[in-house]
Design a protein around this motif. Structure first.
Motif, PDB file in Angstrom:
ATOM      1  N   ASP A  10       0.795  -1.236   0.084  1.00  0.00           N
ATOM      2  CA  ASP A  10       0.047   0.049   0.099  1.00  0.00           C
ATOM      3  C   ASP A  10       0.900   1.182  -0.265  1.00  0.00           C
ATOM      4  O   ASP A  10       1.316   1.651   1.061  1.00  0.00           O
ATOM      5  CB  ASP A  10      -1.011  -0.131   1.188  1.00  0.00           C
ATOM      6  N   GLU A  12       0.322   4.474  -0.155  1.00  0.00           N
ATOM      7  CA  GLU A  12      -0.429   5.342   0.534  1.00  0.00           C
ATOM      8  C   GLU A  12       0.143   5.452   1.937  1.00  0.00           C
ATOM      9  O   GLU A  12       0.352   6.452   2.558  1.00  0.00           O
ATOM     10  CB  GLU A  12      -1.878   5.683   0.328  1.00  0.00           C
ATOM     11  N   ARG A  57      -7.440   2.372   5.857  1.00  0.00           N
ATOM     12  CA  ARG A  57      -8.213   2.300   4.440  1.00  0.00           C
ATOM     13  C   ARG A  57      -8.960   1.047   3.923  1.00  0.00           C
ATOM     14  O   ARG A  57      -9.927   1.041   3.548  1.00  0.00           O
ATOM     15  CB  ARG A  57      -7.628   3.280   3.560  1.00  0.00           C
ATOM     16  N   HIS A  58      -7.934   0.176   4.140  1.00  0.00           N
ATOM     17  CA  HIS A  58      -8.172  -1.056   3.323  1.00  0.00           C
ATOM     18  C   HIS A  58      -8.484  -2.152   4.461  1.00  0.00           C
ATOM     19  O   HIS A  58      -8.468  -3.270   4.035  1.00  0.00           O
ATOM     20  CB  HIS A  58      -7.220  -1.643   2.481  1.00  0.00           C
ATOM     21  N   ARG A 113      -1.558   1.505  10.504  1.00  0.00           N
ATOM     22  CA  ARG A 113      -2.050   1.104   8.985  1.00  0.00           C
ATOM     23  C   ARG A 113      -1.016   0.109   8.512  1.00  0.00           C
ATOM     24  O   ARG A 113       0.147   0.582   8.226  1.00  0.00           O
ATOM     25  CB  ARG A 113      -2.279   2.070   8.142  1.00  0.00           C
ATOM     26  N   VAL A 148     -11.062  -2.728  -5.040  1.00  0.00           N
ATOM     27  CA  VAL A 148      -9.537  -2.310  -5.306  1.00  0.00           C
ATOM     28  C   VAL A 148      -8.871  -2.898  -6.328  1.00  0.00           C
ATOM     29  O   VAL A 148      -9.277  -3.895  -6.534  1.00  0.00           O
ATOM     30  CB  VAL A 148      -8.658  -2.482  -3.966  1.00  0.00           C
ATOM     31  N   LYS A 149      -7.965  -2.334  -7.051  1.00  0.00           N
ATOM     32  CA  LYS A 149      -7.277  -2.860  -8.263  1.00  0.00           C
ATOM     33  C   LYS A 149      -5.801  -3.091  -7.715  1.00  0.00           C
ATOM     34  O   LYS A 149      -5.155  -2.082  -6.843  1.00  0.00           O
ATOM     35  CB  LYS A 149      -7.329  -1.873  -9.310  1.00  0.00           C
ATOM     36  N   ILE A 212      -1.511  -1.630  -4.636  1.00  0.00           N
ATOM     37  CA  ILE A 212      -2.576  -1.014  -4.812  1.00  0.00           C
ATOM     38  C   ILE A 212      -2.633   0.097  -5.728  1.00  0.00           C
ATOM     39  O   ILE A 212      -1.757   1.161  -5.662  1.00  0.00           O
ATOM     40  CB  ILE A 212      -3.161  -0.713  -3.422  1.00  0.00           C
ATOM     41  N   VAL A 213      -3.444   0.171  -6.432  1.00  0.00           N
ATOM     42  CA  VAL A 213      -3.732   1.243  -7.684  1.00  0.00           C
ATOM     43  C   VAL A 213      -4.543   2.392  -7.057  1.00  0.00           C
ATOM     44  O   VAL A 213      -5.749   2.154  -6.764  1.00  0.00           O
ATOM     45  CB  VAL A 213      -4.016   0.686  -9.046  1.00  0.00           C
ATOM     46  N   TYR A 214      -3.836   3.569  -7.049  1.00  0.00           N
ATOM     47  CA  TYR A 214      -4.655   4.952  -6.522  1.00  0.00           C
ATOM     48  C   TYR A 214      -4.957   5.573  -7.838  1.00  0.00           C
ATOM     49  O   TYR A 214      -3.722   5.814  -8.463  1.00  0.00           O
ATOM     50  CB  TYR A 214      -3.882   5.556  -5.484  1.00  0.00           C
ATOM     51  N   GLU A 215      -6.094   5.892  -8.154  1.00  0.00           N
ATOM     52  CA  GLU A 215      -6.386   6.982  -9.287  1.00  0.00           C
ATOM     53  C   GLU A 215      -6.019   8.231  -8.962  1.00  0.00           C
ATOM     54  O   GLU A 215      -6.021   8.777  -7.951  1.00  0.00           O
ATOM     55  CB  GLU A 215      -7.930   6.591  -9.579  1.00  0.00           C
TER      56      GLU A 215
END
Length: 215
Positions: A10, A12, A57-58, A113, A148-149, A212-215
């Motif tokens: 992750d 982030e 968050r996840h 986290r 989630v992608k 994890i892909v964040y847009e």
């Protein structure tokens, strides 16, 4: 039979995760074979106030404990459940898990986290991953991350030989390398012939690294 360890990173969390000091207490929570073998994450229960402070968050946290006798560091990744009956500053986990990891049913530690964690998948869950390549994106629901992608960044086989993005297919071959993955030169210009895997997932792959892909 496909059986993969999927490592989820992750990006982030690396920027914002902050440890919170807590008491970790064992109680009667699931600690079955699926958890012990890595197909499910163990559960950590906490109240809403602590959940909001940690802000996973996840829904995944890392519990870090230092063993009282040796000061050895133990990290446990858990999925979170909120229970407002739990006192402030306290986290509940399986007593069996806590005994296995620390030899005690109540310890001091910290929670934050999770930056990375691992979940195993096999059979029908694993099958859609076969044939995917480094750089491909797939649905995180395979490892319990709905909506989630995940992007594949690499992997390795039973012998620890790494996948390389520049070698096509599911092959295993010895190639001349000047850098990672598969070789880390100790001096400028150094090259070595090393065994590596291609960029495509086959049943011979054991670990799949993802982000994890964040847009």
């Amino acid at each position: 039979m496909a059986d993969f360890k999927i490592v989820v990173s992750d990006p982030e969390a690396f920027k914002i995760a902050k440890p919170v000091q807590v008491k970790i207490v064992g109680e009667d929570l699931p600690y079955d074979e699926e958890i012990k073998e890595g197909y499910k994450l163990p559960v950590a229960r906490m109240n809403k106030k602590l959940y909001d402070t940690v802000s996973p968050r996840h829904g995944v946290v890392t519990i870090r404990i230092y063993k009282p006798e040796t000061n050895e560091k133990v990290n446990i990744r858990c999925s979170v459940e909120v229970d407002n009956n739990i006192p402030d500053g306290e986290v509940r986990v399986s007593s069996g898990l806590l005994m296995d990891k620390t030899g005690s049913t109540e310890v001091e530690g910290e929670i934050f986290r999770a930056m990375a964690w691992q979940v195993r998948v096999k059979d029908d869950k694993a099958r859609p991953l076969i044939g995917l390549r480094i750089g491909d994106v797939f649905d995180g629901s395979i490892v319990g991350l709905k909506g989630v992608k995940l992007r594949i960044t690499g992997g390795s086989d039973y012998s620890g030989f790494p996948m390389r993005p520049d070698i096509m297919g599911g092959v295993k071959k010895r190639v001349l390398l000047s850098g990672p993955p598969g070789f880390r030169p100790k001096r400028k210009g150094e090259r070595r012939r090393k065994m590596v895997r291609g960029n495509t997932i086959t049943e011979d792959i054991v670990q799949i690294n993802t982000v994890i892909v964040y847009e």
